[in-house]
Design an enzyme around this catalytic site. Structure first.
Site, PDB file in Angstrom:
ATOM      1  CE1 TYR A  60       0.556   7.911   2.490  1.00 59.38           C
ATOM      2  CE2 TYR A  60       1.100   5.666   1.837  1.00 59.38           C
ATOM      3  CZ  TYR A  60       0.257   6.558   2.471  1.00 59.38           C
ATOM      4  OH  TYR A  60      -0.869   6.081   3.097  1.00 59.38           O
ATOM      5  CG  HIS A  98      -4.712   9.802   0.471  1.00 60.75           C
ATOM      6  ND1 HIS A  98      -3.359   9.832   0.232  1.00 60.75           N
ATOM      7  CD2 HIS A  98      -4.844   9.323   1.730  1.00 60.75           C
ATOM      8  CE1 HIS A  98      -2.710   9.395   1.301  1.00 60.75           C
ATOM      9  NE2 HIS A  98      -3.585   9.086   2.225  1.00 60.75           N
ATOM     10  CG  ASP A 145      -1.808   1.221   1.299  1.00 57.03           C
ATOM     11  OD1 ASP A 145      -2.959   1.109   0.853  1.00 57.03           O
ATOM     12  OD2 ASP A 145      -1.369   2.293   1.795  1.00 57.03           O
ATOM     13  CG  LEU A 158       1.605  -1.215  14.849  1.00 62.09           C
ATOM     14  CD1 LEU A 158       3.107  -1.438  14.788  1.00 62.09           C
ATOM     15  CD2 LEU A 158       0.902  -2.451  15.377  1.00 62.09           C
ATOM     16  N   GLY A 159      -1.267   2.491  16.153  1.00 61.73           N
ATOM     17  CA  GLY A 159      -1.464   3.803  16.766  1.00 61.73           C
ATOM     18  C   GLY A 159      -0.252   4.696  16.635  1.00 61.73           C
ATOM     19  CB  SER A 163      -8.392   6.646   1.870  1.00 61.37           C
ATOM     20  OG  SER A 163      -7.597   6.633   3.044  1.00 61.37           O
ATOM     21  CG  ASN A 164      -8.450   9.342   5.630  1.00 59.13           C
ATOM     22  OD1 ASN A 164      -8.267   8.941   6.775  1.00 59.13           O
ATOM     23  ND2 ASN A 164      -7.476   9.367   4.720  1.00 59.13           N
ATOM     24  CD  GLU A 169       7.708  -8.709  16.721  1.00 55.74           C
ATOM     25  OE1 GLU A 169       7.157  -7.600  16.855  1.00 55.74           O
ATOM     26  OE2 GLU A 169       8.693  -9.067  17.390  1.00 55.74           O
ATOM     27  CG  ASN A 170       4.813  -5.942  12.336  1.00 58.30           C
ATOM     28  OD1 ASN A 170       4.901  -6.111  13.550  1.00 58.30           O
ATOM     29  ND2 ASN A 170       5.172  -4.803  11.752  1.00 58.30           N
ATOM     30  NE  ARG A 184      11.208  -2.881  15.862  1.00 59.41           N
ATOM     31  CZ  ARG A 184      11.651  -1.678  16.194  1.00 59.41           C
ATOM     32  NH1 ARG A 184      11.326  -0.625  15.449  1.00 59.41           N
ATOM     33  NH2 ARG A 184      12.415  -1.513  17.260  1.00 59.41           N
ATOM     34  CB  SER A 230      -2.123   4.449  12.030  1.00 57.72           C
ATOM     35  OG  SER A 230      -1.539   5.376  11.165  1.00 57.72           O
ATOM     36  CE  LYS A 241      -3.834   4.818   0.792  1.00 52.77           C
ATOM     37  NZ  LYS A 241      -2.405   4.458   0.787  1.00 52.77           N
TER      38      LYS A 241
END
Length: 290
Positions: A55, A117, A50, A205-206, A154-155, A254-255, A251, A203, A84
């Site tokens: 970005y 977006h 994504d 993971l905040g 999005s949003n 791991e994710n 990570r 987001s 987007k």
């Protein structure tokens, strides 16, 4: 629906399959950082990437995708790539050009998903309904031409979606919104799903502040899993497609290791209702200064 690996999928309104975890690239700098992160994700089994024009890393993301395809034997149709439309490019003609620009930057013949977006950019705040309708028309034409395999938002909140549906011929298939512990956006998720949309959560993971939560630290000990893994697993159990981001290979790996455990319902409720976290709040798209 059983999700047991990175290649497990949700099904979109048009029947297309979308891998159940996406690799996010927001805040991954263009150049080596974005390239290495995306290549690492693909090498380690992710099949859903994504990005976004905003970005400013589409070229590096696209290069990583193409280099991986060239070196791995994996076929393009096994990947799911999203980008987007940025706020300055709303409206029919600008969106047509923006789609072509993203395809060229990423060196791809088609995109699996293309999203508006933000629904109400500052530049078009007095005519957002009209410019969204124009953008959607351009996206529909690219969809019919095979350049975009799925369309989404999005949003977008409910009133933005309702306005778009007045003229849309192709129904939106995704609403990508911020979903993380303490911010489940339950009503918007339910509304989006009632229209057949898949909810993607960015987001998850905040934006990192979740790691200081004592409650999340306790859950980490209870399940013997990292806080990040618990956040991602929670998203999946909410029926939401998470988009975790990292630039560190350990990570990234791991994710993805979230398919061999399950959170108890009481813990899912606890996570949804977390308070006191210093995480970035959901931004009101009608007041965003961009």
């Amino acid at each position: 629906m059983e999700l047991n690996s990175l290649t497990s999928t949700f099904t979109l309104l048009n029947g297309n399959k979308i891998p159940c975890i996406g690799f996010g690239t927001w805040q991954s700098a263009d150049g080596d950082e974005a390239y290495n992160a995306v290549f690492s994700a693909l090498k380690n089994g992710y099949r859903h990437i994504d990005t976004a024009a905003a970005y400013e890393n589409e070229e590096s993301v696209g290069k990583a995708i193409n280099d991986f395809l060239a070196s791995s034997g994996v076929k393009r149709e096994e990947l799911f790539i999203t980008t987007k439309l940025w706020n300055n490019d709303h409206g029919y003609e600008s969106t047509r050009k923006a789609i072509e620009t993203s395809l060229k930057k990423m060196n791809l013949d088609y995109l699996d998903l293309y999203l508006i977006h933000w629904p109400n950019p500052l530049k078009f705040r007095n005519c957002w309904q009209e410019t969204n309708a124009g953008s959607w028309q351009a996206m529909e034409e690219a969809y019919e031409a095979g350049k975009l395999r799925a369309l989404g938002l999005s949003n977008f909140r409910q009133h933005h979606i309702e306005a778009l549906l007045k003229t849309a011929k192709v129904k939106p298939m995704v609403n990508q919104i911020m979903v993380c512990p303490g911010q489940s956006q339950k009503e918007l998720c339910e509304y989006s799903r009632s229209l057949g949309m898949l909810v993607e959560g960015y987001s998850p993971l905040g934006t990192g502040k979740i790691f200081s939560s004592e409650q999340m630290q306790n859950l980490s000990k209870k399940y013997g899993r990292s806080i990040a893994q618990i956040c991602i697993r929670w998203s999946l159990q909410q029926g939401c497609l998470p988009l975790p981001k990292s630039v560190h290979e350990e990570r990234i790996i791991e994710n993805a290791e979230v398919f061999d455990f399950e959170l108890e319902e009481s813990d899912c409720i606890l996570i949804a209702n977390l308070t006191g976290l210093e995480i970035r709040q959901n931004r009101n798209p009608d007041e965003a200064p961009f």
